[in-house]
Design a protein around this motif. Sequence first.
Motif, PDB file in Angstrom:
ATOM      1  N   ALA A 193       0.694  -1.037  -0.028  1.00 45.82           N
ATOM      2  CA  ALA A 193      -0.017   0.076  -0.019  1.00 45.82           C
ATOM      3  C   ALA A 193       0.850   1.185   0.092  1.00 45.82           C
ATOM      4  O   ALA A 193       1.677   1.586   0.972  1.00 45.82           O
ATOM      5  N   GLY A 194       0.679   2.207  -1.059  1.00 57.27           N
ATOM      6  CA  GLY A 194       1.437   3.447  -1.050  1.00 57.27           C
ATOM      7  C   GLY A 194       0.669   4.254   0.060  1.00 57.27           C
ATOM      8  O   GLY A 194      -0.449   4.335  -0.080  1.00 57.27           O
ATOM      9  N   GLU A 195       1.599   5.244   0.718  1.00 59.14           N
ATOM     10  CA  GLU A 195       1.094   5.783   1.805  1.00 59.14           C
ATOM     11  C   GLU A 195       0.278   6.977   1.444  1.00 59.14           C
ATOM     12  O   GLU A 195      -0.780   7.481   1.887  1.00 59.14           O
TER      13      GLU A 195
ATOM     14  N   MET B 162      -2.521  11.115   3.228  1.00 54.19           N
ATOM     15  CA  MET B 162      -1.966   9.615   3.853  1.00 54.19           C
ATOM     16  C   MET B 162      -3.093   8.833   4.065  1.00 54.19           C
ATOM     17  O   MET B 162      -3.186   7.872   4.850  1.00 54.19           O
ATOM     18  N   GLN B 163      -4.119   8.655   2.772  1.00 53.34           N
ATOM     19  CA  GLN B 163      -5.079   7.796   3.109  1.00 53.34           C
ATOM     20  C   GLN B 163      -4.649   6.288   2.870  1.00 53.34           C
ATOM     21  O   GLN B 163      -5.252   5.513   3.378  1.00 53.34           O
ATOM     22  N   GLY B 164      -3.426   6.085   2.253  1.00 51.57           N
ATOM     23  CA  GLY B 164      -3.028   4.741   2.050  1.00 51.57           C
ATOM     24  C   GLY B 164      -2.446   4.193   3.506  1.00 51.57           C
ATOM     25  O   GLY B 164      -2.782   3.296   3.870  1.00 51.57           O
ATOM     26  N   SER B 165      -1.535   5.051   4.048  1.00 51.89           N
ATOM     27  CA  SER B 165      -0.989   4.671   5.458  1.00 51.89           C
ATOM     28  C   SER B 165      -2.058   4.587   6.510  1.00 51.89           C
ATOM     29  O   SER B 165      -2.144   3.761   7.142  1.00 51.89           O
ATOM     30  N   ARG B 166      -2.892   5.587   6.448  1.00 51.08           N
ATOM     31  CA  ARG B 166      -3.883   5.791   7.731  1.00 51.08           C
ATOM     32  C   ARG B 166      -5.037   4.975   7.568  1.00 51.08           C
ATOM     33  O   ARG B 166      -5.512   4.407   8.690  1.00 51.08           O
TER      34      ARG B 166
ATOM     35  N   ASP C  53      -2.071 -10.018   4.201  1.00 53.36           N
ATOM     36  CA  ASP C  53      -0.845  -9.464   4.183  1.00 53.36           C
ATOM     37  C   ASP C  53      -0.121  -8.406   3.596  1.00 53.36           C
ATOM     38  O   ASP C  53      -0.110  -8.442   2.148  1.00 53.36           O
ATOM     39  N   ALA C  54      -0.133  -7.228   4.268  1.00 47.88           N
ATOM     40  CA  ALA C  54      -0.019  -5.953   3.599  1.00 47.88           C
ATOM     41  C   ALA C  54       1.498  -5.264   4.210  1.00 47.88           C
ATOM     42  O   ALA C  54       1.489  -5.297   5.274  1.00 47.88           O
ATOM     43  N   THR C  55       1.873  -4.550   3.501  1.00 48.21           N
ATOM     44  CA  THR C  55       3.273  -3.919   3.418  1.00 48.21           C
ATOM     45  C   THR C  55       3.065  -2.485   2.943  1.00 48.21           C
ATOM     46  O   THR C  55       2.739  -2.118   1.850  1.00 48.21           O
ATOM     47  N   LEU C  56       3.346  -1.211   4.059  1.00 47.98           N
ATOM     48  CA  LEU C  56       3.312  -0.104   3.707  1.00 47.98           C
ATOM     49  C   LEU C  56       4.696   0.535   3.132  1.00 47.98           C
ATOM     50  O   LEU C  56       5.727   0.115   3.455  1.00 47.98           O
ATOM     51  N   ILE C  57       4.548   1.262   1.959  1.00 47.89           N
ATOM     52  CA  ILE C  57       5.744   1.905   1.546  1.00 47.89           C
ATOM     53  C   ILE C  57       5.425   3.264   1.133  1.00 47.89           C
ATOM     54  O   ILE C  57       4.084   3.652   1.081  1.00 47.89           O
ATOM     55  N   CYS C  58       6.229   4.292   1.056  1.00 47.86           N
ATOM     56  CA  CYS C  58       6.354   5.475   0.669  1.00 47.86           C
ATOM     57  C   CYS C  58       5.914   5.596  -0.911  1.00 47.86           C
ATOM     58  O   CYS C  58       6.388   4.734  -1.702  1.00 47.86           O
TER      59      CYS C  58
END
Length: 342
Positions: A190-192, A197-201, A213-218
């Motif tokens: 997920a892009g932030e 920041m809708q992706g990260s938040r 199984d999700a990983t956060l990226i900039c």
Amino acid sequence: MIEPIRWKNNKIVFIDQTKLPARLRYAACGDIDMLCEAIKKLRIRGAPLIGVAVGLGYALSAVNSKAKTYKGLKKDLEAASKKLRATRPTAVNLFWALDRMEKTLAHLSGDPYGSPDRWKRLILKEALNILKEDKDMCRAIGKNGAGLIKNKDVILTHCNAGILATAGHGTALSIIYEAKKQGKRFKVYAGETRPLMQGSRLTMWELIKNHIDATLICDNMAASVIKNKGVTKIIVGADRIARNGDAANKIGTYGLAVLAKHHGIHFYIAAPSSTIDRNIKSGKDIPIEERNRIELIYAGSKQTAPLSSKVYNPAFDVTPRSLISAIITEKGVYEVKRFRRI
Ligand code: MRU
């Protein structure tokens, strides 16, 4: 399941998305000005959810109207619709839902059994139909799109096109939830989604809650993650799709589509048919919201740029149809060259 919006005791109850992920806080809204503020500030956001919210807002204005005649009610609702239409320009679901509510009111003008109570009841019924249909559309998008997901896929998504952006399971994320339900094994990045920041938040919050199984990226890691982590497809939502298939979505989406083409992977848009604007021919005609410069000068309460910086802050960009592998709606999966048939 989490319900981002509902109608309760003649009020609109919604999750205040600006408080996530730290707090899951519901707010109750009893007047149209509060609703307009909530939409402008992105407390309520995501194209389908905005459509549902303005439908309920129109009903709320009807319920609150003191008018004793059809003409009086119409005047009150015209004023409400004008305010709602001025909240955000890009998500066409907003205008689609209000057109539909206005049509409902127009039909009532010849109602032989007319009374303010009956008109209000029927207007509310239509708003609740929009909410229910949105849930059904999300489910169908999930089912239609899940067939595209394979075991071991690595999927990149952007912004939040999930539960929090709709009244149901989401659009792009509905596909992910359905594929997981079908037992498929895959990873999500997920892009932030700078600057808000809708992706990260929001996306990370709901993916974790749903055991994906999700990983956060900039956002600026996307190219190297696609190359080095073996991303196999990109799936995002849309705020407005033109008749030719060009699609507006959160700023940064167009860049991801270019990257998908360079790396030879599929780029999919998932959206309900209420996101298709049949009045516009191509993406050139999609109005793009420009938001306040302060969103780039501060990250939350921390200043991150000189106050005097010149700022350009478009909230959306347009991905040309040539970069879109397919558009997934509640009606099916459409290759863009065949999109005109929808
Ligand atoms: O500014 P936002 O948060 O309302 O933008 C939302 C998006 O861009 C979503 O991707 C889009 O509305 C699709 S939601 C199913």
